[in-house]
Design a protein around this motif. Structure first.
Motif, PDB file in Angstrom:
ATOM      1  N   ASP A  33       3.797   1.271  -5.502  1.00 11.62           N
ATOM      2  CA  ASP A  33       3.582   0.415  -6.670  1.00 11.62           C
ATOM      3  C   ASP A  33       2.211   0.664  -7.296  1.00 11.62           C
ATOM      4  N   GLU A  34       1.219   0.887  -6.451  1.00 10.48           N
ATOM      5  CA  GLU A  34      -0.128   1.146  -6.959  1.00 10.48           C
ATOM      6  C   GLU A  34      -0.198   2.489  -7.682  1.00 10.48           C
TER       7      GLU A  34
ATOM      8  N   HIS B 223      11.853   5.087  -6.028  1.00 11.85           N
ATOM      9  CA  HIS B 223      10.870   5.160  -4.952  1.00 11.85           C
ATOM     10  C   HIS B 223      11.552   5.785  -3.737  1.00 11.85           C
TER      11      HIS B 223
ATOM     12  N   LYS C 296      -1.601   5.578  -0.784  1.00 10.00           N
ATOM     13  CA  LYS C 296      -1.597   4.281  -1.442  1.00 10.00           C
ATOM     14  C   LYS C 296      -0.155   3.805  -1.581  1.00 10.00           C
ATOM     15  N   PRO C 297       0.071   2.503  -1.730  1.00  7.83           N
ATOM     16  CA  PRO C 297       1.434   2.012  -1.954  1.00  7.83           C
ATOM     17  C   PRO C 297       2.020   2.612  -3.235  1.00  7.83           C
TER      18      PRO C 297
END
Length: 448
Positions: free
Chosen positions: A346-347, A439, A343-344
């Motif tokens: 941010d998610e 990140h 998943k990204p």
């Protein structure tokens, strides 16, 4: 009926653990006339002694442009003194069936040995000589600088995991040296001069800036006699004024994205929080310790049960908080994404926030809190039963300016922390204005 039985079982488990955790080790403290502090814990179960000499200097003491000084000096102390040729101490200890080493931390430099009791006098003589007469020659520094640079390349620059944590830590401590790497920035190592190392040695390597910790099969009076013989003649020196590394309470949300070759996507979230020495309420640090265990400690913790085993978003997740520190600290969450359910970032970050927010809106159950408390107390018991870990524990307490009695007070408060205290800690400290986000993405995903 299952929940009351579980709670009853936890109660029976906690009673012996708490009783053991509350029993103070028979530890002796004394100070030489020159200011050297000595801590001795006698344990005659095995014919072994752990000796450690702690200096109150580390990377947190270093000014801008001189990162890595303390670690470089740790290396150079082994390069000869009035009684020792370069690396001779290693050969001496090996011939005695002992081992020796050293390490630099944010707030301390420690030299340590594991040895048979009859060899303790040799260890103290070696460490006293290194404290007072280290040569620190320019010729040895030029070669040792390359060793340290190679160490930095191998342990950080060529290690994606370590490199990913270095810059976010710098962002997380905007107002103190606590964000600098212990080994130093490469450009600071390149321009470091032997005169800087000599000055650092004269400033900090003094008996009144050190603590000697001896744990094992030894008599306290014998240690006092040996310490007086070898360290007593070394004169105390005037020390520079030092201040605790205090951070901005709420520096504002900071975020960094790094791209690294062949790296699995990961993220870290670090919150600026107080330690035992900087807290304004005695319940803050113990509550943060329990909050860390509840969120990412054991396999039943919130983040692991929900996002690792439950939603399978992550292949690893953990939290870290250490309240035994001389200054402010970080409450950290580190997670690595699951490539099979990718998943990204941010998610995934939003899902972590959702778990944190759930603790802000509803306190943890008492059974969950008791499990976390049991794990922490059990770890304390195990630490104090292992002699080398006990020596490190006593040294770290002293460096932080804490005593075993104060740490026992921490344990008593930890036993009294309520679910509401956990909720209050989450609301107070796990906020965006205290947060540094990192990140980490594979380099091949970057678009120039």
């Amino acid at each position: 009926m299952k929940r009351p039985l579980a709670g009853l079982a936890l109660g029976f488990m906690l009673q012996p653990l708490m009783a053991l955790a509350s029993s103070q080790p028979s530890t002796h403290h004394f100070t030489l006339d020159n200011g050297l502090k000595v801590i001795v814990h006698e344990d005659h179960r095995a014919a072994v002694v752990h000796s450690q000499l702690w200096y109150r200097v580390g990377s947190n003491y270093e000014p801008s442009g001189q990162s890595g000084l303390s670690h470089a000096l740790e290396h150079m102390v082994f390069k000869g003194s009035s009684k020792l040729c370069p690396a001779e101490s290693d050969h001496i200890f090996q011939s005695l069936g002992a081992t020796d080493n050293a390490a630099t931390q944010n707030d301390a430099t420690v030299f340590f040995q594991t040895l048979p009791p009859h060899a303790l006098a040799v260890a103290l003589e070696v460490m006293a000589d290194q404290m007072s007469t280290a040569h620190l020659s320019a010729a040895h520094w030029e070669g040792e600088r390359e060793v340290i640079k190679s160490e930095r390349s191998e342990s950080i620059d060529n290690d994606p995991h370590q490199r990913a944590l270095e810059l976010p830590r710098r962002l997380a401590f905007p107002s103190s040296a606590a964000g600098s790497p212990v080994i130093g920035w490469m450009h600071d190592l390149d321009r470091m001069h032997i005169d800087e190392l000599k000055d650092w040695y004269q400033r900090w390597y003094a008996p009144n800036n050190a603590t000697l910790v001896i744990v094992g099969d030894i008599d306290a009076e014998q240690v006092k006699t040996l310490a007086t013989r070898y360290f007593g003649p070394i004169a105390r020196r005037k020390l520079p004024a030092i201040k605790r590394p205090i951070e901005l309470t709420a520096p504002g949300e900071r975020i960094i994205t790094q791209y690294m070759a062949h790296q699995i996507p990961s993220l870290s979230m670090a919150f600026n929080v107080p330690s035992l020495t900087t807290q304004t309420d005695p319940r803050q640090a113990p509550a943060l310790e329990l909050l860390s265990e509840l969120l990412g400690g054991g396999d039943s913790s919130e983040l692991k049960s929900r996002l690792w085993r439950g939603e399978e978003l992550l292949i690893s997740v953990g939290t870290h908080y250490n309240g035994i520190s001389r200054g402010d600290e970080l409450f950290s969450i580190v997670a690595t994404l699951n490539l099979e359910n990718l998943k990204p970032l941010d998610e995934v970050q939003a899902r972590i926030w959702a778990v944190i927010e759930s603790l802000k809106h509803a306190p943890p159950t008492r059974s969950d809190l008791e499990r976390a408390r049991t794990r922490i107390i059990a770890q304390q018991v195990f630490t104090r039963d292992d002699l080398q870990s006990l020596a490190l524990y006593l040294g770290e307490l002293d460096i932080a300016g804490l005593s075993p009695a104060q740490d026992e007070e921490r344990m008593q408060i930890l036993k009294a922390i309520t679910p509401q205290d956990i909720q209050h800690a989450a609301r107070t400290f796990l906020t965006r204005d205290r947060l540094t986000i990192s990140h980490v993405l594979p380099k091949e995903t970057r678009h120039e």
